[in-house]
Design an enzyme around this catalytic site. Structure first.
Site, PDB file in Angstrom:
ATOM      1  N   GLY A   1      36.835  -6.573  13.343  1.00 15.40           N
ATOM      2  CA  GLY A   1      35.987  -5.452  12.440  1.00 15.40           C
ATOM      3  C   GLY A   1      36.667  -3.910  13.194  1.00 15.40           C
ATOM      4  O   GLY A   1      37.774  -4.396  13.785  1.00 15.40           O
TER       5      GLY A   1
ATOM      6  N   ASP B   1      37.085 -10.992   9.545  1.00 14.50           N
ATOM      7  CA  ASP B   1      35.381 -10.341   9.202  1.00 14.50           C
ATOM      8  C   ASP B   1      35.676 -10.624   7.241  1.00 14.50           C
ATOM      9  O   ASP B   1      34.440 -10.853   7.192  1.00 14.50           O
ATOM     10  CB  ASP B   1      34.951  -9.649   9.515  1.00 14.50           C
TER      11      ASP B   1
ATOM     12  N   ASP C   1      47.762  -0.110   5.125  1.00 14.24           N
ATOM     13  CA  ASP C   1      46.519   0.053   5.498  1.00 14.24           C
ATOM     14  C   ASP C   1      45.706  -1.185   5.795  1.00 14.24           C
ATOM     15  O   ASP C   1      44.906  -1.569   5.662  1.00 14.24           O
ATOM     16  CB  ASP C   1      45.767   0.462   3.945  1.00 14.24           C
TER      17      ASP C   1
ATOM     18  N   LYS D   1      47.064  -0.185  11.613  1.00  8.26           N
ATOM     19  CA  LYS D   1      47.666   0.193  12.272  1.00  8.26           C
ATOM     20  C   LYS D   1      46.664   1.179  13.554  1.00  8.26           C
ATOM     21  O   LYS D   1      47.184   0.994  13.828  1.00  8.26           O
ATOM     22  CB  LYS D   1      48.738   0.838  11.901  1.00  8.26           C
TER      23      LYS D   1
ATOM     24  N   ARG E   1      70.257  17.973   1.823  1.00  6.57           N
ATOM     25  CA  ARG E   1      71.059  19.013   2.386  1.00  6.57           C
ATOM     26  C   ARG E   1      71.083  20.271   2.617  1.00  6.57           C
ATOM     27  O   ARG E   1      71.561  21.692   2.813  1.00  6.57           O
ATOM     28  CB  ARG E   1      72.919  18.629   2.291  1.00  6.57           C
TER      29      ARG E   1
ATOM     30  N   GLN F   1      52.754   4.583   6.436  1.00  5.56           N
ATOM     31  CA  GLN F   1      52.846   3.123   5.172  1.00  5.56           C
ATOM     32  C   GLN F   1      53.199   1.480   5.435  1.00  5.56           C
ATOM     33  O   GLN F   1      52.466   1.509   6.592  1.00  5.56           O
ATOM     34  CB  GLN F   1      53.894   4.581   4.442  1.00  5.56           C
TER      35      GLN F   1
ATOM     36  N   ARG G   1      41.713   0.626  -4.056  1.00  2.00           N
ATOM     37  CA  ARG G   1      42.444  -0.377  -3.212  1.00  2.00           C
ATOM     38  C   ARG G   1      42.971  -1.236  -4.090  1.00  2.00           C
ATOM     39  O   ARG G   1      41.768  -2.453  -4.564  1.00  2.00           O
ATOM     40  CB  ARG G   1      42.834  -0.797  -2.031  1.00  2.00           C
TER      41      ARG G   1
ATOM     42  N   THR H   1      42.959   9.705  -0.445  1.00  2.00           N
ATOM     43  CA  THR H   1      42.851   9.856  -1.014  1.00  2.00           C
ATOM     44  C   THR H   1      41.932   9.405  -2.470  1.00  2.00           C
ATOM     45  O   THR H   1      41.153   9.477  -2.945  1.00  2.00           O
ATOM     46  CB  THR H   1      43.876   9.108  -2.115  1.00  2.00           C
ATOM     47  N   GLY H   2      41.115   8.715  -1.178  1.00  2.00           N
ATOM     48  CA  GLY H   2      39.682   7.667  -1.841  1.00  2.00           C
ATOM     49  C   GLY H   2      40.010   6.752  -3.013  1.00  2.00           C
ATOM     50  O   GLY H   2      38.968   6.107  -3.576  1.00  2.00           O
TER      51      GLY H   2
ATOM     52  N   ALA I   1      50.006   9.801   5.549  1.00  2.00           N
ATOM     53  CA  ALA I   1      49.322   8.813   6.253  1.00  2.00           C
ATOM     54  C   ALA I   1      48.031   8.751   5.826  1.00  2.00           C
ATOM     55  O   ALA I   1      47.452  10.375   6.126  1.00  2.00           O
ATOM     56  CB  ALA I   1      50.077   7.822   7.287  1.00  2.00           C
ATOM     57  N   GLY I   2      47.045   7.441   6.058  1.00  2.00           N
ATOM     58  CA  GLY I   2      46.221   7.684   6.570  1.00  2.00           C
ATOM     59  C   GLY I   2      45.261   6.437   7.204  1.00  2.00           C
ATOM     60  O   GLY I   2      45.266   5.676   6.537  1.00  2.00           O
ATOM     61  N   HIS I   3      44.804   7.251   8.678  1.00  2.00           N
ATOM     62  CA  HIS I   3      44.903   5.948   9.990  1.00  2.00           C
ATOM     63  C   HIS I   3      43.529   6.160  10.031  1.00  2.00           C
ATOM     64  O   HIS I   3      43.176   7.269  10.817  1.00  2.00           O
ATOM     65  CB  HIS I   3      45.453   5.521  11.181  1.00  2.00           C
ATOM     66  N   THR I   4      43.003   5.117   9.954  1.00  2.00           N
ATOM     67  CA  THR I   4      41.488   5.259  10.070  1.00  2.00           C
ATOM     68  C   THR I   4      40.966   4.301  11.582  1.00  2.00           C
ATOM     69  O   THR I   4      41.481   3.423  11.737  1.00  2.00           O
ATOM     70  CB  THR I   4      39.867   4.767   8.809  1.00  2.00           C
TER      71      THR I   4
END
Ligand code: GDP
Length: 433
Positions: free
Chosen positions: A414, A332, A15, A18, A145, A223, A304, A300-301, A41-44
């Site tokens: 920002g 910032d 988080d 990235k 496997r 991650q 953190r 997931t909301g 993964a969650g890229h905003t």
């Protein structure tokens, strides 16, 4: 000389921002390739006030003309993939003509989610804090496997049917009272195979040819290093190699193809889920960072956990990944604090730790060793040139670079693409020239 291929890797516990950095760098590359992880993964990314959350599709997709690649190291949930593609299409982002998926990538099956939830429940107090999306169990099947790969979906249906039947009956033996029918799983996979077929390719070959032709590639990590299955805070980690080594195995590219490595770190530290976070703060200061940085998981909301910048962690990441430079984000968020701190070691009864340990137990009671620096009242928010930063912020950055052993080539001020400083004379400026 052709531009180098660059890796963008999380230097903390994820988080770090990235997605924003990849999005900002993408115009300089012909392709962006994801090499590990799944839709956990969650890229905003914010572009002119519009919010995009990307889970499986590389963050480069927001730029037209860039090929987006999902490597063999990624595990793919068909439903999640199509949901994301449909959502992007609904806001006018064309995915269809620009996506490539490795024929060797493994598929997350519907019962992998169920196994994930069961495994967390079984661990009780010692739970990992996974996103319960079936990613860990899909990787377990891969290493065991018995996984099902993309090439199986578009290959011989009779062979696929056999594999699915064996897998489902094995699952039914593991999950108590489970009588899962193989047929709906098979039908789901066949339908997925049909839709995915046009995108499936030999990603390693595609990348080798692109690189040979002088088209630079950006390798996008999901991650982060401290969540890497081998080098992270095991067992509180993800199930793949998020650090630089994952690029070679997860895409089929040679180490020599990686021309530069950019670590992404926040100006403070956060993590979701369980496991050690030596600089973790509690009370109003933690709340201040959480609210200021909007530290809630993109997938997931979940709130953190927040703490001061930890140079032990970033120094470790610099070593594991061979970081050439840092992209430091969220400076910032520290605006207006009377003082800021940097952790340089952990004090334990048996001495001060300055290299990140494998055994996590000493960290539970360790006291961070801090250096305290003056904060700044003039905001850094939105700055686009280093000279615009207040002197105290520059001093903080300088000290952070000294104790981390790596320079800040990019500073993010920002969430918007435009709110970024690319430092003149830095290696990143050289890569992009
Ligand atoms: P990723 O998974 O590493 O891409 O990170 P996330 O997307 O989960 O979280 C990063 C969040 O921080 C996103 O909401 C970004 O829009 C936001 N962000 C990135 N850089 C900055 C920054 O410099 N300042 C602020 N305030 N927000 C940022």
């Amino acid at each position: 000389m052709s531009k180098p291929n660059i890796a963008v890797i999380g230097a903390q516990w994820g988080d770090e921002g990235k997605g924003k950095i990849v999005d900002m760098l993408t115009p300089h590359f012909s392709a962006v390739a994801r090499y590990q992880g799944g839709h956990n993964a969650g890229h905003t990314v914010y572009v002119q006030g519009r919010k995009f959350v990307l889970h499986l599709i590389p963050s480069g997709i927001l730029h037209p003309d860039v090929t987006c690649i999902i490597g063999n190291g990624v595990v793919i949930d068909p439903q999640a993939l199509f949901r994301e593609i449909d959502e992007l299409a609904a806001v006018g982002v064309d995915v269809d003509s620009r996506l490539l998926i490795s024929e060797k990538a493994h598929v997350i099956l519907p019962y992998h989610r169920e196994l994930d939830v069961l495994s967390e429940a079984r661990r009780g107090e010692r739970k990992i804090g996974t996103t319960s999306r079936g990613i860990g169990p899909a990787y377990e099947d891969k290493i065991g496997r018995r996984g099902i790969r993309i090439c199986d979906l578009i290959g011989d249906p009779a062979a696929l049917q056999q594999e699915v039947r064996e897998n489902v009956s094995a699952r039914n033996r593991i999950i108590k009272d489970s009588t899962l029918d193989w047929k709906p799983v098979f039908d789901h996979l066949v339908a997925f195979g049909e839709r995915i077929r046009p995108w499936v390719t030999d990603v390693s070959l595609f990348l080798a040819r692109a690189i040979q032709a002088g088209n630079a590639v950006l390798f996008e990590g999901a991650q982060a290093t401290l969540l890497d299955i081998d080098h992270g805070t095991y067992p509180f980690v993800t199930s793949s190699n998020a650090s630089v080594g994952g690029i070679c195995t997860g895409l089929g590219v040679a180490p020599k193809a990686i021309g530069g490595v950019l670590g992404v770190a926040k100006a403070y530290t956060t993590r979701v889920g369980e496991g050690p976070l030596p600089t973790e703060l509690a009370g109003p200061l933690a709340e201040r960072l959480r609210e200021g940085g909007q530290e809630y998981g993109a997938s997931t909301g979940r709130p953190r956990r927040c703490g001061w910048y930890d140079a032990v962690v970033v120094r470790y990441s610099a070593r594991i990944n061979g970081l050439d430079a840092l992209a430091l984000t969220k400076l910032d968020v520290l605006d207006g604090l009377p003082e800021v701190r940097v952790c340089t070691g952990y004090r334990t009864p048996s001495g001060t730790i300055t290299e990140f340990p494998a055994d996590l137990r000493p960290l539970a009671t360790a006291e961070p060793v801090y250096e305290t620096l003056p904060g700044w009242s003039t905001p850094t928010k939105g700055a686009t040139r280093f000279e615009q930063l207040p002197a105290e912020a520059r001093r903080y950055l300088q000290r952070l670079e000294e104790v981390s052993g790596v320079a800040c080539a990019i500073i993010s001020t920002g969430s918007d693409r435009a709110e970024t400083i690319l430092r003149e004379g830095s290696c990143a400026a050289g890569w992009l020239a």
